[in-house]
Motif scaffolding. Structure first.
Motif, PDB file in Angstrom:
ATOM      1  N   THR A  64      -0.909   8.275  -6.740  1.00  0.00           N
ATOM      2  CA  THR A  64      -0.958   7.690  -4.407  1.00  0.00           C
ATOM      3  C   THR A  64      -1.338   6.877  -4.162  1.00  0.00           C
ATOM      4  O   THR A  64      -1.511   5.308  -3.316  1.00  0.00           O
ATOM      5  CB  THR A  64      -1.130   8.824  -4.283  1.00  0.00           C
ATOM      6  N   GLY A  65      -2.626   6.258  -5.049  1.00  0.00           N
ATOM      7  CA  GLY A  65      -3.656   5.778  -4.793  1.00  0.00           C
ATOM      8  C   GLY A  65      -2.809   3.894  -4.915  1.00  0.00           C
ATOM      9  O   GLY A  65      -4.146   3.463  -4.484  1.00  0.00           O
TER      10      GLY A  65
ATOM     11  N   ARG B 176       5.136  10.515  -0.038  1.00  0.00           N
ATOM     12  CA  ARG B 176       4.121   9.937  -0.522  1.00  0.00           C
ATOM     13  C   ARG B 176       4.073   8.802   0.252  1.00  0.00           C
ATOM     14  O   ARG B 176       2.480   8.574   0.228  1.00  0.00           O
ATOM     15  CB  ARG B 176       5.185   9.725  -1.358  1.00  0.00           C
ATOM     16  N   GLU B 177       4.302   8.174   1.028  1.00  0.00           N
ATOM     17  CA  GLU B 177       4.046   7.083   1.769  1.00  0.00           C
ATOM     18  C   GLU B 177       2.952   7.037   2.946  1.00  0.00           C
ATOM     19  O   GLU B 177       1.569   6.932   3.223  1.00  0.00           O
ATOM     20  CB  GLU B 177       5.180   6.308   2.696  1.00  0.00           C
ATOM     21  N   SER B 178       3.433   8.365   3.874  1.00  0.00           N
ATOM     22  CA  SER B 178       1.911   9.293   4.646  1.00  0.00           C
ATOM     23  C   SER B 178       1.168   9.081   3.536  1.00  0.00           C
ATOM     24  O   SER B 178      -0.567   9.605   4.577  1.00  0.00           O
ATOM     25  CB  SER B 178       2.821  10.437   5.396  1.00  0.00           C
TER      26      SER B 178
ATOM     27  N   LEU C 182       0.431  -0.901   0.236  1.00  0.00           N
ATOM     28  CA  LEU C 182       0.167   0.137  -0.334  1.00  0.00           C
ATOM     29  C   LEU C 182       0.758   1.295  -0.222  1.00  0.00           C
ATOM     30  O   LEU C 182       0.815   2.604  -0.571  1.00  0.00           O
ATOM     31  CB  LEU C 182      -1.031   0.437   1.289  1.00  0.00           C
ATOM     32  N   LEU C 183       1.850   1.446   0.503  1.00  0.00           N
ATOM     33  CA  LEU C 183       3.173   2.794   0.824  1.00  0.00           C
ATOM     34  C   LEU C 183       3.686   2.485   0.165  1.00  0.00           C
ATOM     35  O   LEU C 183       4.220   3.611   0.328  1.00  0.00           O
ATOM     36  CB  LEU C 183       3.751   2.922   2.513  1.00  0.00           C
ATOM     37  N   ARG C 184       4.178   1.469  -1.046  1.00  0.00           N
ATOM     38  CA  ARG C 184       5.248   1.292  -1.374  1.00  0.00           C
ATOM     39  C   ARG C 184       6.835   1.904  -1.223  1.00  0.00           C
ATOM     40  O   ARG C 184       7.101   2.399  -1.945  1.00  0.00           O
ATOM     41  CB  ARG C 184       5.130   2.322  -2.585  1.00  0.00           C
TER      42      ARG C 184
ATOM     43  N   LEU D  77      -3.245   8.151   4.548  1.00  0.00           N
ATOM     44  CA  LEU D  77      -4.257   9.159   4.284  1.00  0.00           C
ATOM     45  C   LEU D  77      -5.468   8.617   3.210  1.00  0.00           C
ATOM     46  O   LEU D  77      -6.594   8.990   4.010  1.00  0.00           O
ATOM     47  CB  LEU D  77      -3.512  10.416   4.931  1.00  0.00           C
ATOM     48  N   ASP D  78      -5.241   8.606   2.633  1.00  0.00           N
ATOM     49  CA  ASP D  78      -5.645   8.519   1.157  1.00  0.00           C
ATOM     50  C   ASP D  78      -6.410   7.358   1.861  1.00  0.00           C
ATOM     51  O   ASP D  78      -7.371   7.318   1.062  1.00  0.00           O
ATOM     52  CB  ASP D  78      -5.389   8.317  -0.216  1.00  0.00           C
TER      53      ASP D  78
END
Length: 301
Positions: free
Chosen positions: A286-287, A229-231, A158-160, A235-236
């Motif tokens: 991002t998603g 980006r990971e954060s 998810l966070l990559r 949150l998204d």
């Protein structure tokens, strides 16, 4: 070979987590704890005092205590100061929300690493999630395993983010930020150490929003845009799923796990992730969630 000292930089975690963290590693035979505490400016005095009092009640004297903005290099600088204090030999590296499980036991793992001459032992983060994906608080009576019974590779899929960890390093081996790599000293141990990652608890969404705000405005510094980006990805994701982690998503591959048992799927899946992990493209949306298909290639979901 003696059990090495544990090196950890501790942020504003729950006192109960610090107590459980120390107990976990004492059960592994760790006797020396070199802990640095870094408190962000906004944290209240009472919260700082409570955490330091908890440390004292555990018969541990903090090696370093600092207060100020959190920059990416803050933890790295404090960790390296602790390693200097630890002196020659092996060092055990862990964050306060990381609980190691050694497939071959800590002593045998150390002996094998010393014989290999590489100077590192590698682990992989197994993210621990509540059964319904809520960011829940926990109590010592309940325990971490019961509060967060699902495990999977959230950081990776998810966070990559980089899910790899250096869990043991010889004092002669420099370790990169976040303990993710030791350039020139790639771990050879298989399977990797399980790094049970209990980050996804109550309050992490608030902390990540603070991180996004501070990094975006420049009051906190990072060496790359990866942290921001990971954060934002997390949150998204929470915003799309009503504040929950989507535990039923096949892309996240969450399954029941415990601290004291090695999953039968661990060796194969963990080795695949370690061998194939690459930083995400700068242009990746991002998603995007990436997960392995049955054939070993990647799906997008």
């Amino acid at each position: 070979m003696p059990i090495p000292p544990l090196i950890a930089v501790i942020g504003p975690v729950e006192p109960d987590l610090l107590t459980t963290f120390v107990g976990h590693y004492r059960a592994h035979g760790v006797q020396q704890f070199l802990l640095a505490f870094h408190f962000p400016d906004h944290l209240g005095t009472d919260e700082r005092v409570q955490l330091l009092d908890t440390c004292g009640a555990l018969d541990i004297s903090p090696a370093l205590v600092t207060v100020g903005p959190w920059h990416e290099h803050t933890n790295t600088r404090l960790r390296d100061e602790l390693r200097d204090l630890a002196g020659p030999g092996w060092h055990l590296l862990a964050d306060a929300d990381e609980f190691h499980t050694y497939p071959n036991g800590l002593t045998d793992t150390l002996n094998e690493a010393a014989s290999a001459g590489i100077g590192t032992v590698g682990g992989l983060m197994l993210d621990r999630i509540a059964i319904d994906g809520q960011l829940l608080p926990w109590t010592p009576r309940q325990g971490l395993d019961r509060a967060y019974p699902l495990g999977g590779f959230l950081t990776h899929y998810l966070l990559r983010g980089d899910p790899r960890k250096i869990v043991l390093a010889h004092s002669t081996v420099p370790v990169a930020s976040g303990n993710h790599r030791a350039p020139g000293h790639r771990p050879a141990n298989r399977p990797p150490v399980v790094v049970h990652h209990f980050k996804w608890r109550h309050g992490v969404d608030t902390y990540l929003q603070q991180r996004v705000t501070h990094l975006a405005e420049g009051s906190w510094h990072s060496s790359s845009p990866a942290l921001l980006r990971e954060s934002r990805r997390l949150l998204d994701h929470l915003a799309r799923h009503g504040g929950h982690i989507a535990v039923d998503s096949p892309a996240l591959r969450l399954r029941p796990v415990t601290l004291d048992a090695l999953p039968d799927w661990w060796a194969q899946e963990a080795a695949h992730i370690i061998d194939t992990w690459r930083p995400p493209s700068q242009n990746e949306p991002t998603g995007t969630v990436s997960s392995p298909s049955p054939s070993g290639t990647s799906n997008r979901a």
